[in-house]
Design a protein around this motif. Structure first.
Motif, short mmCIF file in Angstrom:
data_model
loop_
_atom_site.label_atom_id
_atom_site.label_comp_id
_atom_site.label_asym_id
_atom_site.label_seq_id
_atom_site.Cartn_x
_atom_site.Cartn_y
_atom_site.Cartn_z
N GLN A 162 0.83 -1.21 0.00
CA GLN A 162 0.00 0.00 0.00
C GLN A 162 0.86 1.26 0.00
O GLN A 162 0.54 2.24 -0.68
N ALA A 178 0.84 4.06 -2.98
CA ALA A 178 0.57 5.46 -2.67
C ALA A 178 1.73 6.34 -3.12
O ALA A 178 1.52 7.43 -3.67
N GLU A 238 1.60 6.75 -6.86
CA GLU A 238 0.52 7.67 -7.27
C GLU A 238 0.95 9.12 -7.11
O GLU A 238 0.66 9.95 -7.97
N GLN A 248 -2.02 17.85 3.46
CA GLN A 248 -3.03 16.85 3.81
C GLN A 248 -4.33 17.03 3.03
O GLN A 248 -5.14 16.12 2.99
N GLN A 259 -5.40 14.54 -1.70
CA GLN A 259 -5.81 13.16 -1.38
C GLN A 259 -4.69 12.14 -1.61
O GLN A 259 -4.53 11.20 -0.83
N LYS A 260 -3.92 12.32 -2.65
CA LYS A 260 -2.84 11.37 -2.94
C LYS A 260 -1.77 11.42 -1.86
O LYS A 260 -1.28 10.39 -1.38
N ARG A 290 -3.12 9.93 1.42
CA ARG A 290 -3.06 8.46 1.41
C ARG A 290 -1.63 7.98 1.64
O ARG A 290 -1.40 7.00 2.36
N ASP A 292 -0.79 8.39 5.31
CA ASP A 292 -1.45 7.33 6.09
C ASP A 292 -0.69 6.01 5.95
O ASP A 292 -0.47 5.29 6.93
N ALA A 293 -0.30 5.70 4.72
CA ALA A 293 0.44 4.45 4.48
C ALA A 293 1.80 4.49 5.17
O ALA A 293 2.26 3.47 5.71
#
Length: 115
Positions: free
Chosen positions: A24, A28, A31, A78, A81-82, A85, A88-89
């Motif tokens: 993940q 991410a 991306e 933050q 969105q990319k 993510r 977060d990962a």
């Protein structure tokens, strides 16, 4: 029979690379890097982080202005969105590494007491 720690370490590396958390994180990261705007924003964010960490390690004070700038940069990053993510990962992967570190350090803790 003695265990070869290096073989075990390489097996752990393979397990990490095959984990959901790493996969993940890798997705991410890819991306973010595919999107020029996200990549530029993320690179600037990382540079700011490194500069602040370097100042801390050198014992230099971080000004209130630098703190405010860092907070506004984090808030801005933050909103992407990319990047959110990816962050977060990164956090999930960091937690996995922290847990692995606890397991790895357990023999020394047992030997020397609670470190």
């Amino acid at each position: 029979m003695a265990v070869n720690l290096y073989d075990s370490a390489y097996a752990l590396e393979t397990a990490i690379r095959q984990s959901n958390e790493y996969t993940q994180l890798q997705q991410a990261y890819n991306e973010v890097n595919k999107d020029p705007q996200s990549k530029q924003m993320f690179d600037q964010f990382r540079q700011m982080q490194m500069n602040l960490q370097q100042k801390q390690m050198m014992g230099q004070n971080i000004s209130e202005q630098e703190v405010q700038q860092a907070q506004s940069t984090v808030a801005l990053v933050q909103q992407n969105q990319k990047i959110a993510r990816l962050m977060d990962a990164e956090q999930r992967m960091s937690m996995v590494i922290g847990e692995l570190n606890k397991v790895i350090m357990k023999p020394l803790e047992d030997l020397y007491g609670n470190l």
